[in-house]
Design a protein around this motif. Structure first.
Motif: not given
Length: 154
Positions: A70, A73-78, A80-81, A100, A103, A106
C-alpha cells in the motif's frame, strides 16, 4: 475447489470434508461412503471469516501476484473509490474507478486492507469518514464494496 464470489458479494467457500467415523466396539462398518464432493459454506459480508476468504479469493484471481503493498497515494485513491461507491445511488463501481489516476495502486491498497482483517477494514472505514466526511461505513459494508472494486479491477 476455489472460492466463488457471487454478484451480491457473498462468497462460497469450500469446507474440508470431515473424517469418517471410526467403527465402535468391533463393528466392521467399512461400507460407510465418504463424500467425494467437498461441502461448501456461503459467507456474507460481516460474517466471521469473510474478510479472510475475500482476501483468499482475490489471491486466487492472480496467484502470481506478490504481497499487497500500500502506498499513500494508492490508499488515498482507494478511499475515494470506496466513498464514491458507498455514496452513489446506483452503487456504480466502474465510474468510481475511472475517476482515479492509478487504479492498480488503489487495488493494492484495498488488498492490503483486506489482509489485515476486520480491524483493518474498520480503521479504513474510519479514515474514509475523516477524509471524505460522514459516518464510517460498517465493516461489512466496506468489505463488500472493496470486493466489488477488486472484482471490477480484475
Amino acid at each position: 475447489m476455489d472460492i466463488v464470489r457471487n454478484d451480491d458479494g457473498t462468497l462460497i467457500v469450500p469446507i474440508a470434508p470431515g473424517r469418517p467415523a471410526e467403527p465402535k466396539d468391533g463393528d466392521a462398518d467399512t461400507d460407510t461412503p465418504v463424500d467425494a464432493e467437498p461441502a461448501t459454506r456461503t459467507l456474507h459480508p460481516g460474517e466471521g471469516g469473510y474478510d479472510e476468504a475475500l482476501a483468499e479469493w482475490d489471491l486466487q484471481q492472480n496467484p502470481d501476484r506478490g504481497a499487497a503493498v500500500s502506498t499513500a497515494s494508492g490508499r488515498e485513491q482507494a478511499m475515494q473509490v470506496v466513498h464514491a461507491v458507498a455514496e452513489s445511488d446506483d452503487h456504480e463501481v466502474a465510474s468510481a474507478i475511472e475517476a482515479i489516476a492509478d487504479p492498480e495502486a488503489s487495488g493494492e491498497a484495498l488488498r492490503h486492507v483486506l489482509v489485515g482483517g476486520v480491524p483493518s477494514v474498520e480503521d479504513f472505514a474510519k479514515e474514509i469518514a475523516e477524509a471524505e466526511g460522514g459516518d464510517p461505513l460498517a465493516a461489512h459494508q466496506a468489505t463488500k464494496i472493496i470486493g466489488e472494486v477488486l472484482a471490477e479491477l480484475d
